[in-house]
Design a protein around this motif. Structure first.
Motif, short mmCIF file in Angstrom:
data_model
loop_
_atom_site.label_atom_id
_atom_site.label_comp_id
_atom_site.label_asym_id
_atom_site.label_seq_id
_atom_site.Cartn_x
_atom_site.Cartn_y
_atom_site.Cartn_z
N ARG A 147 40.18 44.30 38.90
CA ARG A 147 40.10 45.09 37.68
C ARG A 147 38.73 44.85 37.06
O ARG A 147 38.24 43.74 37.06
N SER A 148 38.16 45.89 36.53
CA SER A 148 36.82 45.74 35.98
C SER A 148 36.81 45.85 34.47
O SER A 148 35.93 46.44 33.89
N ASP A 149 37.79 45.23 33.81
CA ASP A 149 37.85 45.35 32.36
C ASP A 149 37.22 44.18 31.62
O ASP A 149 36.74 44.34 30.52
N THR A 150 37.22 43.00 32.21
CA THR A 150 36.64 41.84 31.52
C THR A 150 35.75 41.06 32.46
O THR A 150 35.88 41.12 33.67
N MET A 151 34.84 40.33 31.87
CA MET A 151 33.94 39.46 32.63
C MET A 151 34.06 38.04 32.09
O MET A 151 33.07 37.36 31.88
N ASP A 152 35.28 37.58 31.84
CA ASP A 152 35.47 36.28 31.20
C ASP A 152 35.54 35.11 32.17
O ASP A 152 35.57 33.97 31.76
N ASP A 153 35.55 35.37 33.47
CA ASP A 153 35.68 34.28 34.44
C ASP A 153 34.43 34.13 35.31
O ASP A 153 34.52 33.89 36.50
N ILE A 154 33.26 34.23 34.71
CA ILE A 154 32.00 34.13 35.45
C ILE A 154 31.71 32.66 35.73
O ILE A 154 31.83 31.81 34.86
N ARG A 155 31.30 32.38 36.97
CA ARG A 155 30.87 31.04 37.37
C ARG A 155 29.42 31.12 37.82
O ARG A 155 29.06 31.99 38.60
N ILE A 156 28.63 30.20 37.36
CA ILE A 156 27.23 30.15 37.77
C ILE A 156 27.12 29.82 39.25
O ILE A 156 26.31 30.38 39.97
N MET A 157 27.98 28.94 39.73
CA MET A 157 27.99 28.54 41.14
C MET A 157 29.37 28.80 41.72
O MET A 157 30.22 27.90 41.74
N PRO A 158 29.64 30.02 42.20
CA PRO A 158 30.96 30.28 42.80
C PRO A 158 31.21 29.34 43.98
O PRO A 158 30.30 28.99 44.72
N GLU A 159 32.46 28.94 44.15
CA GLU A 159 32.81 27.97 45.18
C GLU A 159 32.85 28.57 46.58
O GLU A 159 32.61 27.87 47.55
N THR A 160 33.19 29.84 46.70
CA THR A 160 33.28 30.48 48.01
C THR A 160 32.47 31.77 48.02
O THR A 160 32.16 32.33 46.96
N GLU A 161 32.15 32.23 49.22
CA GLU A 161 31.42 33.49 49.34
C GLU A 161 32.28 34.65 48.82
O GLU A 161 31.78 35.55 48.17
N ARG A 162 33.57 34.61 49.08
CA ARG A 162 34.49 35.65 48.61
C ARG A 162 34.47 35.74 47.09
O ARG A 162 34.42 36.82 46.51
N GLU A 163 34.50 34.59 46.42
CA GLU A 163 34.44 34.55 44.96
C GLU A 163 33.11 35.12 44.46
O GLU A 163 33.06 35.86 43.49
N ASP A 164 32.03 34.79 45.15
CA ASP A 164 30.71 35.32 44.80
C ASP A 164 30.67 36.84 44.94
O ASP A 164 30.18 37.54 44.05
N ILE A 165 31.22 37.35 46.03
CA ILE A 165 31.23 38.80 46.25
C ILE A 165 32.05 39.50 45.17
O ILE A 165 31.61 40.51 44.61
N LEU A 166 33.22 38.97 44.86
CA LEU A 166 34.06 39.59 43.83
C LEU A 166 33.39 39.57 42.46
O LEU A 166 33.47 40.53 41.70
N GLN A 167 32.71 38.48 42.17
CA GLN A 167 31.99 38.39 40.90
C GLN A 167 30.86 39.42 40.85
O GLN A 167 30.65 40.09 39.84
N CYS A 168 30.14 39.57 41.95
CA CYS A 168 29.07 40.56 42.02
C CYS A 168 29.61 41.98 41.89
O CYS A 168 29.04 42.82 41.20
N LEU A 169 30.74 42.25 42.56
CA LEU A 169 31.36 43.57 42.48
C LEU A 169 31.78 43.89 41.05
O LEU A 169 31.54 45.00 40.55
N LYS A 170 32.37 42.93 40.40
CA LYS A 170 32.81 43.14 39.02
C LYS A 170 31.61 43.41 38.11
O LYS A 170 31.66 44.26 37.23
#
Length: 114
Positions: A16-39
Motif C-alpha cells: 500500500r502506498s499510503d504512508t511512509m512511516d516505516d523507513i529504515r536507513i539501512m534495510p536488512e534485506t534486499e527485498r525490504e530495500d526494494i519495497l521501500q524504494c517502490l513505496k
C-alpha cells in the motif's frame, strides 16, 4: 505467457502506498530495500525531490474525476516503477477507498527480481 495467479502468489508482493512511516536507513534485506524504494517511487510526486527531480509519479491525476484519476495513476505507477526501480515489475494496480471522498490509496502488486 504468465502462469496462473495462484502459482504467482509466492513470487509477488502487495504494498500500500499510503504512508511512509516505516523507513529504515539501512534495510536488512534486499527485498525490504526494494519495497521501500517502490513505496517511495509511488508516494513521492515528480519534481518534488530537490536532488533527484525525476523520482516519483506525475501530479496530473490531482483534481480530476475519479475514473480519470484512477486511469492516470495506474499509467504513472507502471511507468515510474519500470523506469525508476528496475528490480521489480508491476503485475497489477488496484485502489482501496480511504474513507474520505476523493482520496485513492494505490495497492500495487509487484514481482520482485532476485
Amino acid at each position: 505467457r504468465r502462469p496462473p495467479r495462484s502459482t504467482l502468489f509466492p513470487y509477488t508482493t502487495l504494498f500500500r502506498s499510503d504512508t511512509m512511516d516505516d523507513i529504515r536507513i539501512m534495510p536488512e534485506t534486499e527485498r525490504e530495500d526494494i519495497l521501500q524504494c517502490l513505496k517511495t517511487v509511488v508516494t513521492v510526486r515528480a519534481q518534488s525531490c530537490p536532488m533527484c527531480r525525476e523520482i516519483g509519479t506525475n501530479s496530473e491525476p490531482l483534481h480530476r474525476r475519479e475514473n480519470v484519476a484512477r486511469a492516470l495513476l495506474v499509467r504513472d505507477i507502471f511507468v515510474a516503477i519500470r523506469d525508476q526501480e528496475t528490480r521489480a515489475t508491476v503485475s497489477e494496480v488496484n485502489f482501496e477507498e480511504s474513507g474520505y471522498m476523493g482520496i485513492l490509496i494505490p495497492v500495487v502488486e509487484v514481482e520482485i527480481d532476485g
